[in-house]
Write a protein that holds these residues in place. Structure first.
Motif, mmCIF file in Angstrom:
data_model
loop_
_atom_site.group_PDB
_atom_site.id
_atom_site.type_symbol
_atom_site.label_atom_id
_atom_site.label_comp_id
_atom_site.label_asym_id
_atom_site.label_seq_id
_atom_site.Cartn_x
_atom_site.Cartn_y
_atom_site.Cartn_z
ATOM 1 N N GLY A 1 3.017 3.506 9.605
ATOM 2 C CA GLY A 1 4.251 2.882 8.955
ATOM 3 C C GLY A 1 4.642 1.582 8.766
ATOM 4 N N ILE B 1 10.175 5.924 5.876
ATOM 5 C CA ILE B 1 8.888 6.106 5.905
ATOM 6 C C ILE B 1 8.174 7.176 6.711
ATOM 7 C CG2 ILE B 1 6.387 4.736 6.116
ATOM 8 C CD1 ILE B 1 7.710 2.281 5.244
ATOM 9 N N GLU C 1 5.132 -2.457 14.898
ATOM 10 C CA GLU C 1 5.479 -2.680 16.119
ATOM 11 C C GLU C 1 6.601 -3.512 16.042
ATOM 12 O OE1 GLU C 1 2.533 -6.179 17.536
ATOM 13 O OE2 GLU C 1 1.713 -5.959 15.531
ATOM 14 N N PHE C 2 7.009 -3.972 14.774
ATOM 15 C CA PHE C 2 8.259 -4.889 14.516
ATOM 16 C C PHE C 2 9.479 -3.916 14.376
ATOM 17 C CE2 PHE C 2 4.748 -7.223 12.807
ATOM 18 C CZ PHE C 2 4.904 -8.782 13.555
ATOM 19 N N GLY D 1 0.297 -2.275 18.271
ATOM 20 C CA GLY D 1 0.125 -2.978 16.894
ATOM 21 C C GLY D 1 -1.033 -2.314 16.177
ATOM 22 N N GLY D 2 -1.701 -3.301 15.196
ATOM 23 C CA GLY D 2 -2.975 -2.804 14.329
ATOM 24 C C GLY D 2 -4.056 -2.051 15.018
ATOM 25 N N THR E 1 0.972 3.247 4.920
ATOM 26 C CA THR E 1 1.959 2.365 4.055
ATOM 27 C C THR E 1 1.904 0.928 4.780
ATOM 28 O OG1 THR E 1 3.525 4.190 3.398
ATOM 29 C CG2 THR E 1 4.318 1.715 3.398
ATOM 30 N N GLN F 1 0.139 -3.358 3.741
ATOM 31 C CA GLN F 1 -0.422 -4.444 2.958
ATOM 32 C C GLN F 1 -1.648 -4.170 1.981
ATOM 33 O OE1 GLN F 1 -0.413 -8.393 4.456
ATOM 34 N NE2 GLN F 1 0.964 -7.681 6.157
ATOM 35 N N THR G 1 -4.855 -4.765 4.619
ATOM 36 C CA THR G 1 -4.659 -3.604 5.825
ATOM 37 C C THR G 1 -5.248 -2.317 5.233
ATOM 38 O OG1 THR G 1 -2.840 -4.775 6.807
ATOM 39 C CG2 THR G 1 -3.876 -2.875 8.144
ATOM 40 N N GLU H 1 -0.121 3.713 0.403
ATOM 41 C CA GLU H 1 1.220 3.157 -0.432
ATOM 42 C C GLU H 1 0.926 1.688 0.004
ATOM 43 O OE1 GLU H 1 2.900 4.655 -2.545
ATOM 44 O OE2 GLU H 1 2.148 6.882 -1.784
ATOM 45 N N LEU H 2 0.693 0.875 -0.944
ATOM 46 C CA LEU H 2 0.254 -0.680 -0.647
ATOM 47 C C LEU H 2 1.432 -1.502 -1.464
ATOM 48 C CD1 LEU H 2 -3.580 -0.054 -0.737
ATOM 49 C CD2 LEU H 2 -1.810 0.266 1.362
ATOM 50 N N GLY H 3 1.080 -2.850 -1.426
ATOM 51 C CA GLY H 3 1.813 -3.645 -2.007
ATOM 52 C C GLY H 3 1.942 -3.852 -3.329
ATOM 53 N N GLY H 4 2.776 -4.525 -4.186
ATOM 54 C CA GLY H 4 2.718 -4.816 -5.542
ATOM 55 C C GLY H 4 3.288 -6.104 -5.833
ATOM 56 N N CYS I 1 8.655 -2.728 -1.481
ATOM 57 C CA CYS I 1 7.363 -2.921 -2.062
ATOM 58 C C CYS I 1 7.261 -2.883 -3.457
ATOM 59 C CB CYS I 1 6.574 -1.573 -1.612
ATOM 60 S SG CYS I 1 7.375 -0.123 -1.822
ATOM 61 N N GLU J 1 2.014 -11.461 -3.785
ATOM 62 C CA GLU J 1 2.900 -10.575 -3.059
ATOM 63 C C GLU J 1 3.738 -11.293 -2.082
ATOM 64 O OE1 GLU J 1 2.643 -7.153 -0.305
ATOM 65 O OE2 GLU J 1 4.391 -5.946 -1.681
HETATM 66 P P1 NDP Z 1 0.670 -4.323 7.285
HETATM 67 O O1 NDP Z 1 -0.376 -3.810 6.494
HETATM 68 O O2 NDP Z 1 0.558 -5.565 8.221
HETATM 69 O O3 NDP Z 1 1.011 -3.282 8.502
HETATM 70 C C1 NDP Z 1 1.376 -1.768 8.018
HETATM 71 C C2 NDP Z 1 1.078 -0.854 9.299
HETATM 72 O O4 NDP Z 1 -0.491 -0.900 9.547
HETATM 73 C C3 NDP Z 1 1.770 -1.355 10.703
HETATM 74 O O5 NDP Z 1 2.158 -0.239 11.392
HETATM 75 C C4 NDP Z 1 0.468 -2.002 11.380
HETATM 76 O O6 NDP Z 1 0.982 -2.282 12.703
HETATM 77 C C5 NDP Z 1 -0.580 -1.152 11.095
HETATM 78 N N1 NDP Z 1 -1.686 -1.916 11.193
HETATM 79 C C6 NDP Z 1 -2.243 -3.183 10.985
HETATM 80 N N2 NDP Z 1 -3.568 -3.241 11.010
HETATM 81 C C7 NDP Z 1 -4.058 -2.038 11.031
HETATM 82 C C8 NDP Z 1 -5.337 -1.336 11.039
HETATM 83 N N3 NDP Z 1 -6.618 -1.931 11.065
HETATM 84 N N4 NDP Z 1 -5.604 -0.126 11.080
HETATM 85 C C9 NDP Z 1 -4.481 0.680 11.093
HETATM 86 N N5 NDP Z 1 -3.354 0.358 11.058
HETATM 87 C C10 NDP Z 1 -3.114 -0.915 11.068
HETATM 88 O O7 NDP Z 1 2.081 -4.257 6.419
HETATM 89 P P2 NDP Z 1 3.543 -4.505 6.740
HETATM 90 O O8 NDP Z 1 4.050 -3.872 8.053
HETATM 91 O O9 NDP Z 1 3.561 -6.241 6.651
HETATM 92 O O10 NDP Z 1 4.386 -3.866 5.606
HETATM 93 C C11 NDP Z 1 4.616 -4.749 4.236
HETATM 94 C C12 NDP Z 1 3.504 -4.094 3.177
HETATM 95 O O11 NDP Z 1 3.947 -2.930 3.012
HETATM 96 C C13 NDP Z 1 3.956 -4.706 1.883
HETATM 97 O O12 NDP Z 1 2.633 -5.224 1.361
HETATM 98 C C14 NDP Z 1 4.643 -3.627 1.206
HETATM 99 O O13 NDP Z 1 4.277 -4.085 -0.345
HETATM 100 C C15 NDP Z 1 3.974 -2.560 1.506
HETATM 101 N N6 NDP Z 1 4.845 -1.426 1.535
HETATM 102 C C16 NDP Z 1 4.366 -0.471 0.482
HETATM 103 C C17 NDP Z 1 5.012 0.717 0.181
HETATM 104 C C18 NDP Z 1 4.668 1.595 -0.710
HETATM 105 O O14 NDP Z 1 5.275 2.676 -0.743
HETATM 106 N N7 NDP Z 1 3.748 1.239 -1.781
HETATM 107 C C19 NDP Z 1 6.411 0.851 0.904
HETATM 108 C C20 NDP Z 1 6.703 -0.112 2.169
HETATM 109 C C21 NDP Z 1 5.939 -1.244 2.168
HETATM 110 P P3 NDP Z 1 1.623 -3.481 13.117
HETATM 111 O O15 NDP Z 1 2.796 -3.810 12.290
HETATM 112 O O16 NDP Z 1 2.268 -3.099 14.526
HETATM 113 O O17 NDP Z 1 0.628 -4.525 13.289
#
Ligand code: NDP
Length: 503
Positions: free
Chosen positions: A153, A161, A182-183, A211-212, A230, A232, A235, A253-256, A287, A396
């Motif tokens: 998530g 999510i 983790e946040f 975290g990641g 879900t 970036q 990632t 489900e990624l960014g936009g 997103c 983004e």
């Molecule tokens: P990140 O990509 O930074 O992190 C997403 C999740 O992936 C977190 O739980 C993170 O852990 C984890 N993660 C980080 N690195 C890895 C890895 N190598 N392997 C597996 N998991 C990993 O995204 P954000 O949390 O910053 O979220 C914001 C982004 O999410 C924006 O781009 C937004 O557009 C997108 N988003 C998309 C949605 C959609 O439905 N399309 C809905 C909501 C958001 P940790 O945070 O603990 O580092």
């Protein structure tokens, strides 16, 4: 001094696992930067144990009749609703989003999706199809659970999510190991306990923390059959690449960088309301936000005048005041990122600043709660007369930063709207429904709106095109993403077409 919330650990085998970690970190309240709880990072041994717990639970859960799974999940939805305000309070502390928002959106839309998938599978959503081929032959197909799934998530809608992933996953008979960001981890074990209270058997829904690196360990694990992610784009690319090695099913489900197109006959009041929702709801951390606002040059001054007037209705401050509708950004790193983008817009892109800016919000200095000065607050910001090549228009930002882009013709607006590698969402504001459909049909995005922005009901399948993702969540198609198909051809008239007959 004790922290406001109890520590968070991994959850598997139907219980919280305090021995699952050797290190910990603190989660922070973004409104004040005060610590909220200690989170214990799951070791690789704990992730293995969570996956093993999910593997053990899979045979019985996947063979439980769909209607029984439905009954249990409906109960979980009812528990979520009965605890709406206490869960919303936790989400407000964890994310910084105002209580006026978390108490009306986050838990509500999560419970809706859980109820939707429970009802759908209870009403035959897992049924396959039968095709009569010939009088003595037919094909039937079954939808089957995939296995142990990983849910990863993002931090912007934590419990929503978690529910948008676990609801169809569990309804289809799969089991899940879920890692929150983790946040924003506070909701995760509470959700596991709600599922248990509703009757979800031990091992069906499990949680790991960290975290990641914990996410990477989980998603590459050979026992994981599907990854639902879900986050970036960057990632998501890593996670999808590692999943590809194991031929795992993925949903991304990624960014936009979505386009909100005001058409020439739009009602200005509606267009301003829509553009504000598309940029400032959840402090811009959505997103699907329509951060590129295309406006006909002929309407630009009227639109901007009304927009600036209406910016006074954005009310930042005490996140538990029912009138507050604008919170801080989620974390210090994210605050730094968004502030740098605003500075870049002013100093490097040289976009015209219409509202806001990179300096601290003026209200902070006189806020009665001094701890708010340490929170991750920014001003809602509007740039105008932007051009397509500016960094703030291309990348983004994931914060409350609107870029207004004047245009001359509708085909020009469509072509510029599509000129991005991302394709999550798009929308139009117009009084001309014929034109609306024609424009929507040409927009390269998976989620689109006409005269609305952001609503994402359980029935609506949502997912991005291009670099914004793979697959969909929610709606009937959302269940398919958690199943695998088996087709069987049955012949009653002897083997057809054999070439191995006596001449
Ligand atoms: P990140 O990509 O930074 O992190 C997403 C999740 O992936 C977190 O739980 C993170 O852990 C984890 N993660 C980080 N690195 C890895 C890895 N190598 N392997 C597996 N998991 C990993 O995204 P954000 O949390 O910053 O979220 C914001 C982004 O999410 C924006 O781009 C937004 O557009 C997108 N988003 C998309 C949605 C959609 O439905 N399309 C809905 C909501 C958001 P940790 O945070 O603990 O580092």
């Amino acid at each position: 001094m004790p922290l406001p919330y109890s520590p968070r650990f991994a959850y598997y085998d139907g219980k919280i696992q305090p021995s699952s970690s050797t290190s910990s970190f603190t989660t922070i309240d973004p409104a004040t930067s005060q610590p909220l709880a200690n989170i214990h990072t799951s070791t690789s041994h704990a992730v293995d144990a969570a996956i093993s717990s999910a593997s053990k639970a899979f045979p019985a859960w996947s063979s439980t009749p769909a209607i029984e799974r439905a009954r249990i999940l409906q109960k979980a939805a009812a528990i979520l609703r009965s605890r709406n305000d206490s869960l919303a309070k936790i989400e407000t502390h964890d994310t910084g989003k105002p209580f006026s928002e978390t108490s009306t959106v986050d838990i509500v839309t999560g419970a809706d999706v859980l109820e939707y998938f429970a009802n759908y599978v209870g009403g035959g959503g897992m049924n396959g199809e039968t095709i009569q081929l010939r009088p003595d032959a037919w094909v039937y197909s079954t939808k089957n659970a995939v296995g142990v799934c990983a849910g990863i998530g993002a931090w912007n809608y934590p419990i929503q999510i978690a529910l948008w992933k676990s609801a169809p996953c569990l309804a289809a008979g799969n089991t899940m190991v879920y890692k929150p960001s983790e946040f924003t981890p506070l909701h995760s074990t509470l959700l596991a306990e709600i599922y248990a209270e509703a009757g979800v058997p031990p091992g069906v829904f499990n949680v790991v923390q960290g975290g990641g690196e914990v996410g990477a360990y989980l998603t590459q694990h050979p026992s994981i059959a599907k990854v639902s992610f879900t986050g970036q784009v960057s990632t998501g690319q890593k996670v999808a690449a590692s999943a590809a090695g194991g031929m795992k099913y993925v949903t991304m489900e990624l960014g936009g960088k979505s386009a909100c197109i005001i058409l020439p006959d739009a009602d200005i009041e509606q267009a301003v309301d829509g553009a504000m929702m598309a940029n400032f709801f959840s402090t811009g951390q959505v997103c699907t936000n329509g951060t590129r606002v295309f406006i006909p040059s002929t309407l630009q001054s009227a639109f901007e005048k009304r927009l600036v007037e209406k910016m006074q209705y954005i009310r930042a401050g005490n996140v538990f005041d029912p009138a507050t509708n604008f919170g801080p950004l989620v974390s210090k790193p994210h605050w730094e990122k968004v502030t740098q983008y605003i500075q870049h817009g002013i100093n490097v892109d040289r976009a015209e600043l219409l509202y806001g800016g990179a300096s601290p919000p003026p209200w902070l200095a006189s806020h009665p709660d001094q701890t708010y000065k340490n929170g991750y607050w920014v001003q809602p910001t509007i740039f105008t007369n932007c051009t397509d090549t500016m960094t703030i228009v291309r990348e983004e930002i994931f914060g409350p930063v609107m870029a207004i882009l004047p245009y001359t013709t509708v085909p020009e607006a469509i072509s510029r709207a599509n000129n991005t590698s991302m394709g999550l969402a798009a929308g139009v504001f117009t009084s001309n429904l014929n034109l609306a459909h024609k424009v929507i049909a040409q927009l390269e995005a998976g989620i689109t709106w006409v005269n609305s922005w952001g609503e994402s009901p359980a029935e609506m399948s949502v997912g991005g095109w291009k670099m914004s993702g793979v697959g969909v969540e929610n709606g009937k198609r959302g269940l398919e993403a958690w199943t695998r198909n088996k087709s069987t051809l049955v012949e009653m008239g002897g083997v057809v077409g054999t070439v191995f007959a006596k001449l």
